[in-house]
Structure formats: C-alpha cells, structure tokens
Design an enzyme around this catalytic site. Structure first.
Site, PDB file in Angstrom:
ATOM      1  N   CYS A  85       0.782  -1.176   0.040  1.00  0.00           N
ATOM      2  CA  CYS A  85       0.031   0.049  -0.158  1.00  0.00           C
ATOM      3  C   CYS A  85       0.789   1.192   0.136  1.00  0.00           C
ATOM      4  O   CYS A  85       0.800   2.161  -1.024  1.00  0.00           O
ATOM      5  CB  CYS A  85      -0.991  -0.060   1.120  1.00  0.00           C
ATOM      6  SG  CYS A  85      -1.834   1.315   1.411  1.00  0.00           S
ATOM      7  N   HIS A 135      -2.454   6.867   4.058  1.00  0.00           N
ATOM      8  CA  HIS A 135      -1.622   5.802   4.605  1.00  0.00           C
ATOM      9  C   HIS A 135       0.098   6.306   4.070  1.00  0.00           C
ATOM     10  O   HIS A 135       0.659   5.686   3.707  1.00  0.00           O
ATOM     11  CB  HIS A 135      -1.960   4.320   3.758  1.00  0.00           C
ATOM     12  CG  HIS A 135      -0.983   3.427   4.594  1.00  0.00           C
ATOM     13  ND1 HIS A 135      -1.482   1.832   4.313  1.00  0.00           N
ATOM     14  CD2 HIS A 135      -0.353   3.472   5.707  1.00  0.00           C
ATOM     15  CE1 HIS A 135      -0.703   1.142   5.206  1.00  0.00           C
ATOM     16  NE2 HIS A 135      -0.054   2.186   6.063  1.00  0.00           N
TER      17      HIS A 135
END
Length: 492
Positions: A85, A135
């Site tokens: 990610c 993130h």
C-alpha cells in the site's frame, strides 16, 4: 446532455481555431472558459487486474466499470512497482521509485520535502482534494508501528491536498471515522465507499467551473473480505465460483468463499463509481476530465496457496487501469498492451494535462504515445521488494527481490541469483518456472540484461534489506527482521 454537447462543441471549435492560428498548445486558457482538464483518480485498494468484467471475467459483476472501459484506454499490463500500500501511494504521488522517496515499508512517512502531484497541479492553478485512505503520514521512529493510523494527518503532512476527508488507515469499512480539514473527527455513516463517493460528487459540483485534481481512495476490496453490504454479498454464491488453476485443490473451497466476499466489495465499488460517472455527466465536465481508475496492488486470493500481496506473481503485481479523457481520446475503447509502472503514472497524467514534469520525477511520460494512438514502446516495468515485512516477512518465506514484467515474460532475481522466469503468454497462471532451463538460456540472458539496465538507471544496487533499513534509520516492526535459518535456500 445539452451542457455536455455545448462543452464538446466549444472544445472542438477552440482546437480548430488555435490550430488555424498556428498554435501548438490548444489547451491554453482563452479567458472565456476553463480548458485545463480536471483530473480524478479513483483508487481501489488490493483490486487485482483479473477481477473485472471488461478483462473477460464473466463471474464478477462490474457493469459500470465495463461501460467505462468501453469509453477508455484499457491498460492490460499496469504493473505495481512494489505491491504494498504505502510504497505504491508514495510512488504514485511523487513519480519516484521506492528507494528514492524512501517509503518501501508500510507506516513509514513520506517526507514533507517530497514534491507531489497535488503540489505540482496547485502551482498550475488547480484546486486539490483527497477523500478516503491516505497511509502516507507514518509514525515517528520510537512510536508503535500502527500508532498514527487513528490520528489526524497534520496539515503540513497532506502533500498539497486542501479539501480533506481522510483516515490514515482503517480496514473497518462500516461507520468508520475520518478527519476533515480542521482535524475534526467525523463519521462515514454506513459502508464508507458510499459516503466517500457522495463527498466526491459534492466536490465535483462545487468545483466544476475551475480546474481541480481529486483523489478518491477506497479501502476495499482489501480484506476483511466479508464486510460489504448484504445486497452485494447476495450477488454471489461461493459454491458456483471458479477459481484460478493455480489455487491448490485443498484450498479451493476457502478460495471460493474469500472470492465471494471480495467480489461483493468490488461490485459495491462499481455501483458507487456508476453514481460518480452520472454526476460528471450532470456537471457537464466529463469530456474535459481525465478520469483514472486503478489499484495499488492485487491479491493472491489463494493462488499458490496464499493471500494478499508483496509477491512477484501476476495476482499481486498486475492491477486494472482505465483512463478516460474524451476531449483527447474520444469515446471509444483502445487497448494498451505494453507495460507501465507506478512511477510512470504521474508524469503521464502531467503530460496529458500539458504540465511539464519536474526533474524530481523518475518515471516516464507516455502521454505522447497515448495521444498519437500508439502503444507505449516500453519494454518492461520494474518490480521490487527491498524489505519483506508483515504477512510476507522473512519467517513466512519473504525475500528481497528485483524483477521485470514485460508484456509476455516475468523475470525475477533474489539475493542469491535468478529465481523466477515465466512465459506469461503460454503459462498465464505461472505454474512452470523456466529459470535456469538451458532451453531458455538466451531468453533469460536477454531479460537479465534488461533488468540490470533498469537497476542501473534507478541507481539500485540491490542490497540486503538491513542495509536499506539502516540507510533510512527505520526499525523493523515486531518480528519482521527475524529470518528463517538459511532462508535464501528456502522455496527455491
């Protein structure tokens, strides 16, 4: 439709007028109306390339994406440079490789000094917005690895995005919380994909008269696999689903169950995307909007007996990507076969927007090839895992690797030497490893030469994981640094 027709006619007339006047940049502002294209990126987390109807999957229901594909460039080999990610997000926003921007491990911070997409577009007069999963804030060296996931992202850590409805990380997709521009805690009521999409639609309506760049970042279909709304779960009967041939027989029932939940998430996202596409049409700006649908990485979904990502197999490294831009590409579908890597996406979007790429960007701008109706002419996309961690840490068989994915072959090395060689045309499920087979020696040598050229061009000397952790002053999370005895000899 009338508004859309008038805008299309205006753009056509403007281009013809400027062409006759000898103008080489038909998208400069006339002072009468906006001609800079809007940019919308729809990002779905952990959606692998094979799981969409337009790629031939007949058991998943993605009617809105299938319709979008019929009007878009369809990229058949979009390769995530690092199938995790945070590294993907950092590479996408900066146009750099992971060992340049330094985010090669989840929950490590993208430096404030990084020059990112939003900052580049903002300099050109664009409004900037971000909705959903971020993130990239990370945590300080002495903090718990997940300590920042439930905290607001400070304004100076938002990398140029102004409109802000963001959660650093969550995998609870129902009634989850987020923070707004003022760090006020809010709730996405219900399944968060839907209120996030509603916010994106509101943003589009409020900014339709001025150029904007908007990133809509969904959490699903990333696991947990069974939390989509019931009406979408009811679309799939796990017992009827076919799994890929590289799923071990003993795991096929589990794979079907997981796939049913994964597909439910995907169909829910498809429904939301349909609403967003309708909103673009109603706002009258669809023709002059560069719309991108893609994902960070795929999911093994029990192929080769494992779940999730990081590994160098197609289920993890290949992601879907559509780019629709009617003002330049028309409304017909076109397939793009040559591979494109994550750092190439930002410079290509900038090129389509007629914005020069800053020197900090390492990826290649393929906008000219796309606008001329050609394939990319790109031989291979680089793939890597500088540091294995979390679900594929060393103890679980994780290993450092570098590799390339061409439109036909996958070639990967670990620290010990050549590891994988697949002919993805004759062996699409990557079940026959040809590495070091004398019959394919010439091919392997050619791919080795290409890989080494890629590494040289990116200043990548392919060191052991510990060296990169030391260089960036990172700590391993939990037991990620613990290796199996003779781990380089394992699973060869």
């Amino acid at each position: 439709m009338k508004t859309q027709y008038r805008l299309t006619f205006f753009l056509f007339s403007l281009i013809i007028t400027q062409f006759l006047a000898g103008c080489s940049k038909p998208n400069q502002e006339s002072g009468e109306s906006q001609v800079k294209p809007n940019v919308i990126i729809i990002l779905a987390d952990q959606w692998r390339a094979q799981e969409v109807g337009y790629m031939g999957n007949t058991q998943i229901k993605t009617p809105n994406l299938d319709k979008l594909a019929s009007e878009s460039l369809v990229f058949e080999n979009t390769i995530t440079t690092m199938a995790v990610c945070a590294p993907w997000r950092a590479s996408f926003l900066t146009g750099q490789y992971p060992l340049t921007h330094g985010v090669f491990y989840n929950d490590k911070p993208l430096p404030n000094e990084a020059l990112t997409m939003a900052e580049i577009y903002k300099e050109q007069g664009y409004a900037t917005g971000y909705i959903g999963k971020w993130h990239l804030n990370g945590h300080a060296r002495d903090e718990h690895p997940f300590s920042a996931r439930d905290l607001p992202v400070p304004k100076d850590r938002r990398q140029g995005f102004d409109y802000w409805k963001v959660r650093e990380v969550t995998h609870n997709y129902n009634n989850s919380f987020y923070f707004d521009e003022n760090d006020v805690k809010q709730t996405w009521e219900g399944y968060d994909v839907f209120p996030q999409t509603d916010s994106a639609i509101s943003y589009i309506q409020k900014n339709k008269k001025n150029p904007f760049v908007l990133m809509l970042s969904y959490g699903p279909p990333h696991d947990p696999y069974f939390s989509a709304p019931k009406e979408f779960q009811d679309l799939y009967d796990a017992s009827t689903l076919e799994v890929r041939p590289n799923v071990p027989v003993a795991l096929q029932d589990s794979a079907r169950r997981v796939m049913a939940g994964y597909y439910a998430h995907a169909s829910a996202i498809d429904f939301a995307i349909g609403n967003l596409l309708d909103a673009l049409d109603k706002a009258g700006i669809a023709d002059n909007t560069i719309l991108v649908f893609t994902s960070e990485h795929g999911d093994m979904l029990m192929s080769k007996g494992v779940l999730k990502k990081q590994r160098p197999y197609d289920e993890a490294i290949k992601v879907p990507m559509l780019i629709r831009y009617p003002a330049k590409f028309g409304a017909k579908s076109r397939r793009v076969i040559d591979p494109i890597g994550t750092p190439d996406l930002l410079p290509t979007l900038l090129g389509l927007s007629e914005i020069a790429s800053p020197e900090s960007i390492e990826g290649k701008d393929f906008s000219s090839e796309l606008l001329e109706g050609n394939d990319l002419g790109n031989e291979a996309a680089l793939i890597m895992l500088p540091v294995p961690f979390h679900e594929w840490k060393f103890q679980n068989g994780g290993r450092e690797f570098r590799g390339i994915r061409t439109k036909r072959y996958t070639y990967v090395k670990d620290l010990k030497g050549p590891w994988l060689l697949y002919d993805d045309q004759t062996d699409p499920y990557q079940q026959n490893n040809l590495v070091n087979d004398p019959a394919f020696a010439d091919l392997q040598n050619q791919l080795e030469t290409t890989l080494m050229a890629k590494l040289k061009a990116t200043n990548d000397t392919f060191l052991p994981a510990d060296e990169y952790m030391k260089q960036y002053n990172y700590l391993y999370d939990a037991q990620d640094s613990v290796r199996q005895p003779n781990y380089l000899e394992m699973n060869r």
